[in-house]
Motif scaffolding. Structure first.
Motif, PDB file in Angstrom:
ATOM      1  N   LYS A  27       1.435   6.954   3.635  1.00 15.14           N
ATOM      2  CA  LYS A  27       2.391   6.377   3.932  1.00 15.14           C
ATOM      3  C   LYS A  27       2.917   5.009   3.925  1.00 15.14           C
ATOM      4  N   VAL A  28       1.327   4.150   3.634  1.00 18.12           N
ATOM      5  CA  VAL A  28       2.684   2.833   3.404  1.00 18.12           C
ATOM      6  C   VAL A  28       3.364   2.928   2.116  1.00 18.12           C
ATOM      7  N   ASN A  30       4.545   5.550   0.410  1.00 18.58           N
ATOM      8  CA  ASN A  30       6.489   6.094   0.408  1.00 18.58           C
ATOM      9  C   ASN A  30       7.286   4.769   1.180  1.00 18.58           C
ATOM     10  N   LYS A  31       6.953   4.417   2.258  1.00 17.16           N
ATOM     11  CA  LYS A  31       7.524   3.668   3.561  1.00 17.16           C
ATOM     12  C   LYS A  31       7.859   2.352   1.810  1.00 17.16           C
ATOM     13  N   GLU A  32       7.349   2.075   1.592  1.00 15.50           N
ATOM     14  CA  GLU A  32       7.555   1.083   0.690  1.00 15.50           C
ATOM     15  C   GLU A  32       7.917   0.710  -0.305  1.00 15.50           C
ATOM     16  N   ASN A  33       8.217   2.667  -1.264  1.00 17.39           N
ATOM     17  CA  ASN A  33       8.635   2.596  -2.562  1.00 17.39           C
ATOM     18  C   ASN A  33       9.273   4.266  -3.078  1.00 17.39           C
ATOM     19  N   PRO A  34       9.916   4.698  -2.036  1.00 22.01           N
ATOM     20  CA  PRO A  34       9.764   6.477  -1.611  1.00 22.01           C
ATOM     21  C   PRO A  34      10.405   6.943  -3.176  1.00 22.01           C
TER      22      PRO A  34
END
Length: 73
Positions: A27-28, A30-34
């Motif tokens: 999750k972290v 993906n949030k920082e670099n989708p």
């Protein structure tokens, strides 16, 4: 592996995620670099050896805890 992937990738390595649950790490990242494909790999699983500059493998132990620093490649 650092420096193998070139271009504007943003963050390439997440040492702060060592020791957290694999799902949290995904999750972290993906949030920082989708744009990245982030996958959990369990200890002992076989993987291919090619470098993929759009992938992060999150290696976890039998308890689902990140045991290798996640990085692009």
């Amino acid at each position: 592996m650092a420096g193998v992937c070139t271009g504007d990738l943003g963050k390439e390595i997440w040492p702060e995620l060592l020791g957290v649950r694999g799902e949290v790490a995904v999750k972290v990242i993906n949030k920082e670099n989708p744009k990245l494909s982030v996958v959990i790999i369990e200890e002992g699983m076989m993987v291919t050896m090619e470098i993929d500059c759009e992938r992060v493998r999150v290696w976890v132990d039998k308890n689902g805890i990140v045991n290798v620093v996640p990085r692009i490649g």
